[in-house]
Design an enzyme around this catalytic site. Structure first.
Site, PDB file in Angstrom:
ATOM      1  N   ASP A   1       0.639  -1.738   8.927  1.00 44.54           N
ATOM      2  CA  ASP A   1       1.093  -3.063   9.378  1.00 44.54           C
ATOM      3  C   ASP A   1       2.186  -3.688   8.533  1.00 44.54           C
ATOM      4  OD1 ASP A   1      -0.177  -3.628   7.025  1.00 44.54           O
ATOM      5  OD2 ASP A   1      -1.980  -4.450   7.942  1.00 44.54           O
TER       6      ASP A   1
ATOM      7  N   GLU B   1      -3.836   4.471  11.317  1.00 42.19           N
ATOM      8  CA  GLU B   1      -4.590   3.207  11.145  1.00 42.19           C
ATOM      9  C   GLU B   1      -4.229   2.236  12.286  1.00 42.19           C
ATOM     10  OE1 GLU B   1      -4.360  -0.050   7.952  1.00 42.19           O
ATOM     11  OE2 GLU B   1      -5.734   1.352   7.029  1.00 42.19           O
TER      12      GLU B   1
ATOM     13  N   GLU C   1       1.327  -9.251   9.167  1.00 44.51           N
ATOM     14  CA  GLU C   1       0.741  -7.942   9.456  1.00 44.51           C
ATOM     15  C   GLU C   1       0.177  -7.815  10.875  1.00 44.51           C
ATOM     16  OE1 GLU C   1       0.182  -9.670   6.686  1.00 44.51           O
ATOM     17  OE2 GLU C   1       0.955  -8.415   5.070  1.00 44.51           O
TER      18      GLU C   1
ATOM     19  N   HIS D   1      -2.581 -11.134  -2.845  1.00 45.56           N
ATOM     20  CA  HIS D   1      -1.136 -11.054  -2.588  1.00 45.56           C
ATOM     21  C   HIS D   1      -0.718 -11.525  -1.201  1.00 45.56           C
ATOM     22  CE1 HIS D   1      -1.195  -7.698   0.263  1.00 45.56           C
ATOM     23  NE2 HIS D   1      -2.229  -7.267  -0.419  1.00 45.56           N
TER      24      HIS D   1
ATOM     25  N   ARG E   1       0.719 -13.185   2.035  1.00 47.15           N
ATOM     26  CA  ARG E   1       1.773 -14.197   2.264  1.00 47.15           C
ATOM     27  C   ARG E   1       1.191 -15.526   2.758  1.00 47.15           C
ATOM     28  NH1 ARG E   1       5.570 -10.107   2.236  1.00 47.15           N
ATOM     29  NH2 ARG E   1       7.722 -10.803   2.027  1.00 47.15           N
TER      30      ARG E   1
ATOM     31  N   HIS F   1      -0.353  -8.425  -8.686  1.00 49.11           N
ATOM     32  CA  HIS F   1       0.695  -7.897  -7.816  1.00 49.11           C
ATOM     33  C   HIS F   1       2.048  -8.324  -8.384  1.00 49.11           C
ATOM     34  CE1 HIS F   1       2.971  -7.242  -4.123  1.00 49.11           C
ATOM     35  NE2 HIS F   1       1.912  -6.666  -3.576  1.00 49.11           N
TER      36      HIS F   1
HETATM   37  C1  UD1 Z   1       3.787  -5.987   1.279  1.00 49.46           C
HETATM   38  C2  UD1 Z   1       3.426  -5.979   2.776  1.00 49.46           C
HETATM   39  C3  UD1 Z   1       1.957  -6.307   2.974  1.00 49.46           C
HETATM   40  C4  UD1 Z   1       1.068  -5.419   2.125  1.00 49.46           C
HETATM   41  C5  UD1 Z   1       1.524  -5.496   0.668  1.00 49.46           C
HETATM   42  C6  UD1 Z   1       0.725  -4.529  -0.166  1.00 49.46           C
HETATM   43  C7  UD1 Z   1       5.118  -6.680   4.405  1.00 49.46           C
HETATM   44  C8  UD1 Z   1       5.770  -7.795   5.097  1.00 49.46           C
HETATM   45  N1  UD1 Z   1       4.219  -7.005   3.458  1.00 49.46           N
HETATM   46  O1  UD1 Z   1       3.663  -7.328   0.814  1.00 49.46           O
HETATM   47  O2  UD1 Z   1       1.635  -6.138   4.337  1.00 49.46           O
HETATM   48  O3  UD1 Z   1      -0.246  -5.866   2.251  1.00 49.46           O
HETATM   49  O4  UD1 Z   1       2.915  -5.125   0.583  1.00 49.46           O
HETATM   50  O5  UD1 Z   1       0.864  -4.785  -1.521  1.00 49.46           O
HETATM   51  O6  UD1 Z   1       5.415  -5.552   4.682  1.00 49.46           O
HETATM   52  N2  UD1 Z   1       7.672  -6.253  -6.086  1.00 49.46           N
HETATM   53  C9  UD1 Z   1       8.141  -5.585  -7.196  1.00 49.46           C
HETATM   54  N3  UD1 Z   1       7.776  -4.266  -7.375  1.00 49.46           N
HETATM   55  C10 UD1 Z   1       6.951  -3.614  -6.523  1.00 49.46           C
HETATM   56  C11 UD1 Z   1       6.464  -4.314  -5.400  1.00 49.46           C
HETATM   57  C12 UD1 Z   1       6.834  -5.626  -5.203  1.00 49.46           C
HETATM   58  O7  UD1 Z   1       8.870  -6.133  -8.006  1.00 49.46           O
HETATM   59  O8  UD1 Z   1       6.643  -2.434  -6.749  1.00 49.46           O
HETATM   60  C13 UD1 Z   1       8.069  -7.670  -5.883  1.00 49.46           C
HETATM   61  C14 UD1 Z   1       9.559  -7.799  -5.468  1.00 49.46           C
HETATM   62  O9  UD1 Z   1      10.090  -8.971  -6.027  1.00 49.46           O
HETATM   63  C15 UD1 Z   1       9.451  -7.941  -3.941  1.00 49.46           C
HETATM   64  C16 UD1 Z   1       8.193  -8.764  -3.831  1.00 49.46           C
HETATM   65  O10 UD1 Z   1       7.307  -8.238  -4.824  1.00 49.46           O
HETATM   66  O11 UD1 Z   1      10.591  -8.574  -3.393  1.00 49.46           O
HETATM   67  C17 UD1 Z   1       7.532  -8.756  -2.474  1.00 49.46           C
HETATM   68  O12 UD1 Z   1       7.361  -7.442  -1.963  1.00 49.46           O
HETATM   69  P1  UD1 Z   1       7.121  -7.278  -0.371  1.00 49.46           P
HETATM   70  O13 UD1 Z   1       6.933  -5.836  -0.062  1.00 49.46           O
HETATM   71  O14 UD1 Z   1       8.172  -8.003   0.373  1.00 49.46           O
HETATM   72  O15 UD1 Z   1       5.794  -8.090  -0.105  1.00 49.46           O
HETATM   73  P2  UD1 Z   1       4.318  -7.811  -0.542  1.00 49.46           P
HETATM   74  O16 UD1 Z   1       3.701  -9.130  -0.812  1.00 49.46           O
HETATM   75  O17 UD1 Z   1       4.282  -6.779  -1.573  1.00 49.46           O
HETATM   76  N1  UDP Z   2      -4.651  -0.925  -5.907  1.00 49.36           N
HETATM   77  C1  UDP Z   2      -4.120  -0.229  -6.984  1.00 49.36           C
HETATM   78  N2  UDP Z   2      -3.834  -0.911  -8.137  1.00 49.36           N
HETATM   79  C2  UDP Z   2      -4.045  -2.243  -8.275  1.00 49.36           C
HETATM   80  C3  UDP Z   2      -4.577  -2.949  -7.170  1.00 49.36           C
HETATM   81  C4  UDP Z   2      -4.856  -2.261  -5.995  1.00 49.36           C
HETATM   82  O1  UDP Z   2      -3.908   0.981  -6.909  1.00 49.36           O
HETATM   83  O2  UDP Z   2      -3.786  -2.800  -9.349  1.00 49.36           O
HETATM   84  C5  UDP Z   2      -4.932  -0.187  -4.654  1.00 49.36           C
HETATM   85  C6  UDP Z   2      -6.279  -0.432  -3.994  1.00 49.36           C
HETATM   86  O3  UDP Z   2      -7.268   0.454  -4.476  1.00 49.36           O
HETATM   87  C7  UDP Z   2      -5.979  -0.199  -2.509  1.00 49.36           C
HETATM   88  C8  UDP Z   2      -4.531  -0.621  -2.382  1.00 49.36           C
HETATM   89  O4  UDP Z   2      -3.993  -0.669  -3.687  1.00 49.36           O
HETATM   90  O5  UDP Z   2      -6.046   1.171  -2.157  1.00 49.36           O
HETATM   91  C9  UDP Z   2      -4.453  -1.962  -1.713  1.00 49.36           C
HETATM   92  O6  UDP Z   2      -3.168  -2.459  -1.819  1.00 49.36           O
HETATM   93  P1  UDP Z   2      -2.816  -3.972  -1.561  1.00 49.36           P
HETATM   94  O7  UDP Z   2      -3.997  -4.815  -1.814  1.00 49.36           O
HETATM   95  O8  UDP Z   2      -1.570  -4.248  -2.329  1.00 49.36           O
HETATM   96  O9  UDP Z   2      -2.412  -3.971  -0.009  1.00 49.36           O
HETATM   97  P2  UDP Z   2      -3.251  -4.164   1.343  1.00 49.36           P
HETATM   98  O10 UDP Z   2      -4.300  -3.130   1.399  1.00 49.36           O
HETATM   99  O11 UDP Z   2      -3.776  -5.560   1.341  1.00 49.36           O
HETATM  100  O12 UDP Z   2      -2.212  -3.994   2.404  1.00 49.36           O
END
Ligand code: UD1
Ligand code: UDP
Length: 386
Positions: free
Chosen positions: A96, A118, A132, A221, A223, A254
């Site tokens: 998603d 999924e 999502e 994390h 939104r 996160h």
């Molecule tokens: C994204 C997904 C969400 C998922 C989540 C898992 C979308 C819209 N959102 O949200 O569905 O549940 O990932 O974690 O697809 N950043 C870093 N390094 C990283 C990752 C993130 O610096 O490795 C920071 C960056 O500033 C980035 C921000 O986090 O711009 C947001 O990342 P983004 O993928 O847009 O949103 P998530 O909240 O991570």
């Molecule tokens: N996870 C990880 N390290 C962390 C926190 C979570 O590897 O510090 C793993 C967790 O076990 C799960 C996945 O990340 O498999 C979930 O990711 P997240 O919560 O970012 O996204 P979501 O599942 O909500 O899309």
């Protein structure tokens, strides 16, 4: 048959990795290519390293504090070239995220069949989880094959008039990933020792957990929780930590700045060294040490999707800081409870679980409605026979 896997965030990588490995093990029948979008950078690379997956393409699109327009448009444009070059028979997307929906759309523009892993999770509230829920629905419209983790997800798809012969129930690949990691930890004593050392390096000494000292593992994390939701979550953690000095609260943060800002402000991380007390804000953990810590925890407090699937399998009660869930199976089984982001509700629920042995025992029954660890095998079989 040429397959192109596209993923970009931590959870997609965790859930796609065992499937990529399973298809690669069947190289006589399948040419398996991997394109990562790099929607996440560090948190994606952690997973690629663990599963030893070297992507064929890396779009490297992440920008600090990116918004939905940035991610979607950059992926769409970048994938045009990758699809032109590779001409796959199928594009596999997961779940998603912005990556999955943009990749599904990019494949559709080239009239390439999309396989949605999924598939069929729904809340039917397009703003919860946001974005999502809509991402899933859009990807579901585009996909030709729907790999549903449970009977309920299949039923959701049937209600949307998806043809039954295109829906396959396999269990969730997250259980395959989880079992893969647990086996890796159990197989080798040095892995456990190294994991304890890694956790120490990240700022948490697992040796603190014993019969009298418990661990509450926290992640957040979403939104839709940004702003007041996160402030309320942080205030609840603060009060719980004061109320229960014998409990450790460990929060691997996160990397999203919208998550870290309220934490930094409310806990004044720049001034305080909280590690002296019982709250530990640490960097996001690699999947293996995270699973290890989840296994050692007393309960998990989270708004994550994937953790709602993993923790019940480990017999850990999960308190979910969301108003809705597209994963009601574990709620029905009694191991997951939804509390939203109301401060008092979070405090009361966690307090009850710490204080009431009966309630805890009822929720801590190991339940696994999401699979038996053979989802990837089943998915490969489906494509061998199609
Ligand atoms: C994204 C997904 C969400 C998922 C989540 C898992 C979308 C819209 N959102 O949200 O569905 O549940 O990932 O974690 O697809 N950043 C870093 N390094 C990283 C990752 C993130 O610096 O490795 C920071 C960056 O500033 C980035 C921000 O986090 O711009 C947001 O990342 P983004 O993928 O847009 O949103 P998530 O909240 O991570
Ligand atoms: N996870 C990880 N390290 C962390 C926190 C979570 O590897 O510090 C793993 C967790 O076990 C799960 C996945 O990340 O498999 C979930 O990711 P997240 O919560 O970012 O996204 P979501 O599942 O909500 O899309």
């Amino acid at each position: 048959m040429k397959l192109l896997f596209v993923f970009g965030t931590r959870p997609e990588a965790i859930k796609m990795a065992p499937l990529v490995l399973e298809f690669k093990n069947n190289s006589a029948e399948f040419e398996t290519l991997v394109c990562v979008t790099g929607q996440h950078r560090e948190m994606l690379d952690q997973v690629l390293q663990l599963f030893e997956i070297k992507p064929d393409f890396d779009l490297d699109i992440m920008q600090t504090n990116q918004d939905l327009y940035d991610i979607t448009s950059r992926i769409l444009l970048e994938l045009r070239g990758v699809l032109n070059e590779t001409k796959p028979d199928f594009v596999f997307v997961h779940g998603d995220t912005a990556t999955s929906t943009a990749a599904a759309l990019a494949a559709f523009y080239k009239q390439i069949s999309v396989v949605h892993i999924e598939a069929g999770l729904r809340t039917y509230n397009i703003y919860s989880p946001y974005p999502e829920e809509m991402n899933r629905q859009i990807t579901g419209r585009i996909a030709s094959y729907h790999i549903a983790p449970t009977q309920l997800s299949k039923e959701n798809l049937l209600k949307e008039n998806i043809s039954e012969d295109k829906i396959f129930i396999t269990g969730n690949t997250v259980i395959d990933a989880l079992q893969w990691v647990i086996k890796k930890i159990e197989k080798n004593k040095t892995t456990e020792a190294n994991t304890i050392q890694t956790l120490n390096d990240f700022g948490y000494d697992v040796g603190r957990i014993n019969r009298d000292r418990k661990l509450v593992l926290i992640t957040g994390h979403r939104r839709e929780n940004f702003g007041s939701g996160f402030i309320s979550i942080c205030e609840a953690i603060k009060e719980l930590a004061d109320k229960y000095p014998q409990v450790d609260f460990v929060y691997p943060m996160h990397l999203n700045p919208n998550v870290r800002k309220p934490i930094n402000e409310i806990f004044e991380l720049d001034k305080n060294n909280l590690s002296n007390k019982n709250v530990f804000f640490i960097e996001p953990l690699d999947y293996l040490p995270f699973v290890y810590l989840m296994n050692k925890s007393y309960l998990v407090l989270t708004d994550s999707g994937g953790i709602q699937e993993e923790a019940p399998g480990l017999g850990k009660p999960v308190v979910v800081m969301r108003d809705t869930t597209e994963r009601p199976e574990a709620v029905d089984a009694g191991t997951v409870v939804l509390v939203g982001t109301d401060k008092q509700k979070i405090i009361n629920t966690v307090s009850n679980l710490i204080e009431s042995k009966n309630l805890y025992k009822k929720m801590a029954q190991a339940q696994n409605p999401y699979g038996d660890g053979k989802a990837c095998e089943r998915i490969v079989e489906i494509f061998k026979n199609n």
